[in-house]
Design a protein around this motif. Structure first.
Motif, PDB file in Angstrom:
ATOM      1  N   ILE A 253       1.067  -1.306  -0.058  1.00 16.90           N
ATOM      2  CA  ILE A 253      -0.089   0.056   0.018  1.00 16.90           C
ATOM      3  C   ILE A 253       1.008   1.389  -0.055  1.00 16.90           C
ATOM      4  N   PHE A 254       0.712   2.068  -1.028  1.00 21.50           N
ATOM      5  CA  PHE A 254       1.327   3.297  -0.980  1.00 21.50           C
ATOM      6  C   PHE A 254       0.171   4.521  -0.016  1.00 21.50           C
ATOM      7  N   LEU A 255       1.059   5.317   0.480  1.00 21.29           N
ATOM      8  CA  LEU A 255       0.355   6.230   1.497  1.00 21.29           C
ATOM      9  C   LEU A 255       0.796   7.557   1.042  1.00 21.29           C
ATOM     10  N   GLY A 256      -0.336   8.613   1.438  1.00 21.89           N
ATOM     11  CA  GLY A 256      -0.276   9.932   1.151  1.00 21.89           C
ATOM     12  C   GLY A 256      -1.189  10.882   2.052  1.00 21.89           C
ATOM     13  N   THR A 257      -0.566  11.819   2.145  1.00 21.16           N
ATOM     14  CA  THR A 257      -1.334  12.540   3.359  1.00 21.16           C
ATOM     15  C   THR A 257      -1.278  14.159   3.077  1.00 21.16           C
ATOM     16  N   GLY A 258      -2.654  14.622   3.585  1.00 20.96           N
ATOM     17  CA  GLY A 258      -2.630  16.014   3.332  1.00 20.96           C
ATOM     18  C   GLY A 258      -3.521  16.781   4.539  1.00 20.96           C
ATOM     19  N   VAL A 259      -3.603  17.937   4.686  1.00 19.22           N
ATOM     20  CA  VAL A 259      -4.317  18.576   5.774  1.00 19.22           C
ATOM     21  C   VAL A 259      -5.258  19.595   5.160  1.00 19.22           C
ATOM     22  N   THR A 260      -6.313  19.675   5.524  1.00 23.93           N
ATOM     23  CA  THR A 260      -7.317  20.648   4.794  1.00 23.93           C
ATOM     24  C   THR A 260      -6.879  22.069   5.286  1.00 23.93           C
ATOM     25  N   ASP A 261      -7.527  22.923   4.177  1.00 19.55           N
ATOM     26  CA  ASP A 261      -7.204  24.220   4.669  1.00 19.55           C
ATOM     27  C   ASP A 261      -7.387  24.982   5.824  1.00 19.55           C
ATOM     28  N   GLU A 262      -8.475  24.595   6.303  1.00 22.23           N
ATOM     29  CA  GLU A 262      -8.606  25.123   7.984  1.00 22.23           C
ATOM     30  C   GLU A 262      -7.904  24.410   8.815  1.00 22.23           C
ATOM     31  N   GLY A 263      -7.245  23.444   8.470  1.00 24.87           N
ATOM     32  CA  GLY A 263      -6.266  22.779   9.384  1.00 24.87           C
ATOM     33  C   GLY A 263      -7.078  21.593  10.575  1.00 24.87           C
ATOM     34  N   ARG A 264      -8.373  21.681  10.130  1.00 30.08           N
ATOM     35  CA  ARG A 264      -8.906  20.516  11.180  1.00 30.08           C
ATOM     36  C   ARG A 264      -8.862  19.002  10.934  1.00 30.08           C
ATOM     37  N   TYR A 265      -8.675  18.725   9.533  1.00 29.33           N
ATOM     38  CA  TYR A 265      -8.772  17.382   9.129  1.00 29.33           C
ATOM     39  C   TYR A 265      -7.373  16.958   8.638  1.00 29.33           C
ATOM     40  N   LEU A 266      -6.922  15.663   8.982  1.00 28.99           N
ATOM     41  CA  LEU A 266      -5.948  14.870   8.227  1.00 28.99           C
ATOM     42  C   LEU A 266      -6.527  13.964   7.408  1.00 28.99           C
ATOM     43  N   ILE A 267      -6.002  14.064   6.189  1.00 28.10           N
ATOM     44  CA  ILE A 267      -6.480  13.089   5.154  1.00 28.10           C
ATOM     45  C   ILE A 267      -5.415  12.030   4.936  1.00 28.10           C
ATOM     46  N   VAL A 268      -5.812  10.692   4.788  1.00 23.41           N
ATOM     47  CA  VAL A 268      -4.838   9.744   4.607  1.00 23.41           C
ATOM     48  C   VAL A 268      -5.178   8.979   3.253  1.00 23.41           C
ATOM     49  N   TYR A 269      -4.443   9.015   2.296  1.00 31.03           N
ATOM     50  CA  TYR A 269      -4.736   8.323   0.895  1.00 31.03           C
ATOM     51  C   TYR A 269      -4.155   7.027   1.158  1.00 31.03           C
ATOM     52  N   GLN A 270      -4.993   6.039   0.638  1.00 28.52           N
ATOM     53  CA  GLN A 270      -4.444   4.601   0.432  1.00 28.52           C
ATOM     54  C   GLN A 270      -4.487   3.774  -0.767  1.00 28.52           C
ATOM     55  N   GLY A 271      -3.549   3.752  -1.580  1.00 30.33           N
ATOM     56  CA  GLY A 271      -3.728   2.959  -2.725  1.00 30.33           C
ATOM     57  C   GLY A 271      -2.664   1.593  -2.885  1.00 30.33           C
ATOM     58  N   LYS A 272      -3.152   0.582  -3.628  1.00 30.25           N
ATOM     59  CA  LYS A 272      -2.429  -0.372  -3.755  1.00 30.25           C
ATOM     60  C   LYS A 272      -1.701  -0.450  -4.997  1.00 30.25           C
ATOM     61  N   GLY A 273       0.098  -0.368  -5.014  1.00 25.69           N
ATOM     62  CA  GLY A 273       0.799  -0.174  -5.786  1.00 25.69           C
ATOM     63  C   GLY A 273       0.224   1.203  -6.589  1.00 25.69           C
ATOM     64  N   THR A 274       0.279   0.880  -7.959  1.00 24.68           N
ATOM     65  CA  THR A 274      -0.091   2.042  -8.939  1.00 24.68           C
ATOM     66  C   THR A 274      -1.483   1.730  -9.438  1.00 24.68           C
ATOM     67  N   SER A 275      -2.416   1.035  -8.813  1.00 27.15           N
ATOM     68  CA  SER A 275      -3.830   1.211  -9.158  1.00 27.15           C
ATOM     69  C   SER A 275      -4.424   2.506  -8.756  1.00 27.15           C
ATOM     70  N   PRO A 276      -5.360   2.878  -9.890  1.00 21.94           N
ATOM     71  CA  PRO A 276      -5.878   4.176  -9.877  1.00 21.94           C
ATOM     72  C   PRO A 276      -6.681   4.137  -8.492  1.00 21.94           C
ATOM     73  N   ASN A 277      -7.268   3.038  -8.064  1.00 23.83           N
ATOM     74  CA  ASN A 277      -8.317   3.050  -7.127  1.00 23.83           C
ATOM     75  C   ASN A 277      -7.703   3.117  -5.659  1.00 23.83           C
ATOM     76  N   ASN A 278      -8.486   3.541  -4.699  1.00 28.46           N
ATOM     77  CA  ASN A 278      -7.890   3.995  -3.506  1.00 28.46           C
ATOM     78  C   ASN A 278      -9.163   4.259  -2.356  1.00 28.46           C
ATOM     79  N   VAL A 279      -8.729   4.337  -1.160  1.00 34.22           N
ATOM     80  CA  VAL A 279      -9.586   4.571   0.087  1.00 34.22           C
ATOM     81  C   VAL A 279      -8.949   5.511   0.567  1.00 34.22           C
ATOM     82  N   LEU A 280     -10.034   6.416   1.518  1.00 33.52           N
ATOM     83  CA  LEU A 280      -9.470   7.491   2.082  1.00 33.52           C
ATOM     84  C   LEU A 280      -9.709   7.207   3.770  1.00 33.52           C
ATOM     85  N   ALA A 281      -8.785   7.488   4.557  1.00 29.63           N
ATOM     86  CA  ALA A 281      -9.116   7.920   6.021  1.00 29.63           C
ATOM     87  C   ALA A 281      -8.850   9.172   6.348  1.00 29.63           C
TER      88      ALA A 281
END
Length: 710
Positions: A253-281
């Motif tokens: 699983i590749f992971l990516g992360t970002g914080v929303t503009d107002e700083g309240r939420y952390l978003i964690v991107y999760q995708g298997k290999g280079t598949s375009p499909n993913n889940v979000l936490a």
């Protein structure tokens, strides 16, 4: 979303004896063959040059030196090279700017004066303020081989996290500096790839993705599994960084992360290999003890966060929409039955969406060229952004409350021109426009559609000098990629201008496997359908010849990475069709691509030759290394790779070159050019780019029997 921001910074055995052996007219280093044989589902496959995978062995280093000498000896007598390099330098020597990004009261942008190896980043108070250097990578290495991979600025514009990579490696180190003073803080983060820092709104620290340290001395080869998300608190050592998220259930699983503009939420991107499909936490950062919750819980489509207003989130998704659509998900009712479609799917691919001035800026692809439309947050059409012509646009960054955004327009004859879009009025104006040493009006571009083997229409852009004669004598470069959902759109290249000045045609094909027509187009060229990509490319070559744009002796094909695989595969399938081939940093051993660094991630694209019998047989039929045949007359070939490529392991190109040289029965040269202190292509200094382009064009001028116009 405030994730790691990438500014648009403007810029591809041993020797049994040191005696050469002859292959018709060319002599190559004598490389020994080993007894290595592997068995795949009952099929025995020889791998005689396996030893070339040991990059640092004395035998491999001797082979590299000997091959580079063969290539150097071929190039040395070509008297056109100094004039080619001089002209290339003249064309590329113009000021280039990236789109500005606003943080607090400060604007940040890249600015290259022309021949700087790497692009420095500047900041200014206000849009017309005095520029100050934030970071100049050219001062970090004398040879220009330290590059800025990404830059993450705090919301108030006071701190910057720079992700630096050396010698073209994907590995990077994150450093932190004060913007106003340029002082570097002691914080250093190692063993990160594919991203940068995502800052907390109070500047106290940032999130990042990383791996465990690879074994000593094996950083360029060892596989990288089990990516994790960490939080780094400023002023503390990396050893104290807290692990925030991991996926112990799946090492791929590749992971990516970002914080929303107002700083309240952390978003964690999760995708298997280079598949375009993913889940979000998602994690609510306003509650320190809040758990990370699944926002998107199954990878049934691609889901990309656009922005939010409180608990309302806008996502770009391919769910039941191959070309993409915008949906709204409310955290208070995140169940799928409450999801709303805001911008429905259209006939054009929805490539990207941003949220600025409470406006959804939707960037579409129509026949591989961009169109930009505006929508309200509720999905009401608000008009279009008038573009200066047929081409490619990128940028449109900013925050939900901003009133302006910036974008860059380019095409085959127009370098990146930066525009400012006033979202209150909907009007665009030129912010930075380069001054050129050539006249774009001397060239023209047209788009044609080629019928592939199964009747599919393939878009092809053709660019050339005006006054072209269709007599079959025009030297032509046919370029493509055809994989991973990547869209090839009109884009400027100084070296392509040089090629067209020489009377050459540049043809760029949007093959299946790419993203030009959405996810359906991508899926039609992956895994068991990969042969479609090669059929598309061959059809484009045949069309160019049949329509008298060029002829076999004048036709060169070029591609890099997955495009290098493409060039290698069609060369082995149709060697008589081409006058020259240029496979760059290609995936040539398709049975072992998953054994090195992050190659395992490509199984989602290619299939798994070691784990799935049907996929093995499909891959084995086209794998460039395994489809070379002794006694074949191959076209003139220049393979290019780099000794620090830790994306596509350079042994792919080494083994392909050794085997092709052994099998060559014709008079054409089979050369390999191995760059030092360089990687997959990203961050390569301009000096090395110029040297490589010079060698490639000198090679083509000779092998395509061109009359240089220098």
């Amino acid at each position: 979303m405030r994730a790691a921001t990438v500014l648009l910074l403007v810029s591809t055995f041993g020797l049994a004896a040191q005696q050469p052996r002859s292959s018709t007219m060319f002599s190559y280093p004598k490389a020994h063959t080993g007894p290595q044989t592997d068995t795949y589902f009952g099929t025995k496959v020889a791998d005689p040059f396996r030893w070339l995978e040991d990059l640092d062995s004395p035998e491999t280093r001797a082979w590299i030196d000997a091959e580079n000498k063969v290539t150097a000896d071929y190039l040395a007598p070509l008297t056109t090279r100094p004039a080619i390099q001089k002209r290339l330098e003249q064309i590329v020597n113009f000021e280039r700017y990236g789109s500005p990004e606003k943080h607090g009261s400060r604007y940040f942008y890249g600015h290259n004066t022309g021949l700087q190896n790497q692009t420095p980043v500047y900041w200014a108070e206000g849009l017309t303020g005095e520029p100050h250097i934030l970071i100049d990578p050219n001062t970090l290495a004398k040879d220009g081989t330290i590059a800025l991979n990404s830059l993450s600025i705090t919301d108030d514009g006071t701190l910057a996290a720079t992700a630096l990579a050396e010698a073209g490696s994907d590995w990077q180190k994150i450093h932190v500096r004060e913007v106003a003073t340029g002082r570097e803080l002691p914080d250093v983060i190692q063993w990160t790839k594919f991203g940068g820092a995502a800052w907390l709104l109070d500047n106290s620290g940032f999130f990042y993705g990383g791996y465990d340290a690879p074994p000593d001395g094996d950083a360029l080869k060892a596989t990288n599994y089990f990516m994790k998300i960490f939080f780094h608190k400023l002023g503390t050592p990396q050893s104290e960084d807290k692990m925030i998220f991991e996926r112990k259930d799946d090492k791929e699983i590749f992971l990516g992360t970002g914080v929303t503009d107002e700083g309240r939420y952390l978003i964690v991107y999760q995708g298997k290999g280079t598949s375009p499909n993913n889940v979000l936490a998602i994690k609510d950062l306003s509650h320190p003890d809040a758990k990370i919750l699944n926002l998107i819980d199954k990878p049934d489509a691609a889901y990309s966060p656009i922005g939010n207003n409180g608990t309302r989130f806008w996502l770009l998704t391919t769910l039941d929409a191959s070309n993409g659509k915008v949906i709204e998900v409310d955290l208070e009712h995140p169940e799928r039955e409450y999801w709303k479609t805001i911008v429905p799917e259209s006939k054009s691919k929805l490539e990207s969406v941003t949220l600025v001035h409470r406006t959804l800026i939707a960037n579409y692809l129509t026949d591989a060229r961009n169109e930009v439309k505006l929508f309200s947050e509720e999905g009401k059409p608000l008009g279009t952004v008038e573009l200066p012509g047929v081409g490619t646009v990128g940028g449109f960054g900013g925050k939900r409350e901003d009133t302006e955004t910036f974008y860059t327009f380019t095409n085959f004859t127009t370098p990146g021109t930066v525009y400012r879009l006033d979202l209150a009025t909907g009007k665009s104006s030129i912010y930075r426009e380069p001054k050129l040493s050539f006249q774009p009006a001397e060239f023209e571009t047209k788009q044609v559609f080629v019928t592939s083997k199964d009747g599919t229409k393939i878009p092809v852009f053709l660019s050339y000098k005006k006054g072209l004669k269709l007599d079959g004598n025009n030297p032509t470069i046919l370029y493509a990629y055809g994989g991973f959902g990547v869209s090839l759109t009109p884009a400027f290249s100084s070296s392509r201008i040089f090629w067209m000045q020489q009377g050459g045609i540049y043809a760029q094909a949007g093959l299946r496997g790419g993203g030009e027509y959405g996810e359906t187009w991508h899926e039609a060229g992956m895994k068991l359908k990969k042969q479609n990509v090669f059929d598309d490319f061959i059809a484009c070559a045949e069309w160019l010849i049949a329509n008298k744009y060029t002829s076999t002796p004048k036709l060169a094909i070029q591609g890099g990475s997955n495009g290098g695989l493409l060039v290698g595969a069609v060369t082995t399938q149709r060697p008589e069709l081409f006058g020259a081939t240029l496979p760059a940093v290609g995936v040539m051993d398709m049975l072992r691509f998953d054994k090195f660094t992050v190659g395992w991630g490509w199984k989602q694209e290619y299939g798994s030759p070691s784990e799935d019998e049907a996929e093995f047989h499909a891959i084995y039929k086209y794998s460039p290394l395994h489809t070379l045949k002794p006694g074949t007359k191959y076209p003139a070939t220049m393979i290019t790779t780099a000794d620090h490529d830790d994306r596509v392991f350079p042994a792919h190109s080494f083994k392909f070159a050794a085997q092709m040289q052994a099998d060559q029965a014709g008079p054409a040269p089979v050369l390999i050019r191995i760059e030092t202190r360089a990687g997959h292509g990203g961050g390569m200094p301009i000096t090395k780019q110029l040297e490589m382009s010079t060698d490639i064009y000198a090679f083509l001028i000779k092998e395509l029997k061109m009359t240089p116009q220098l």
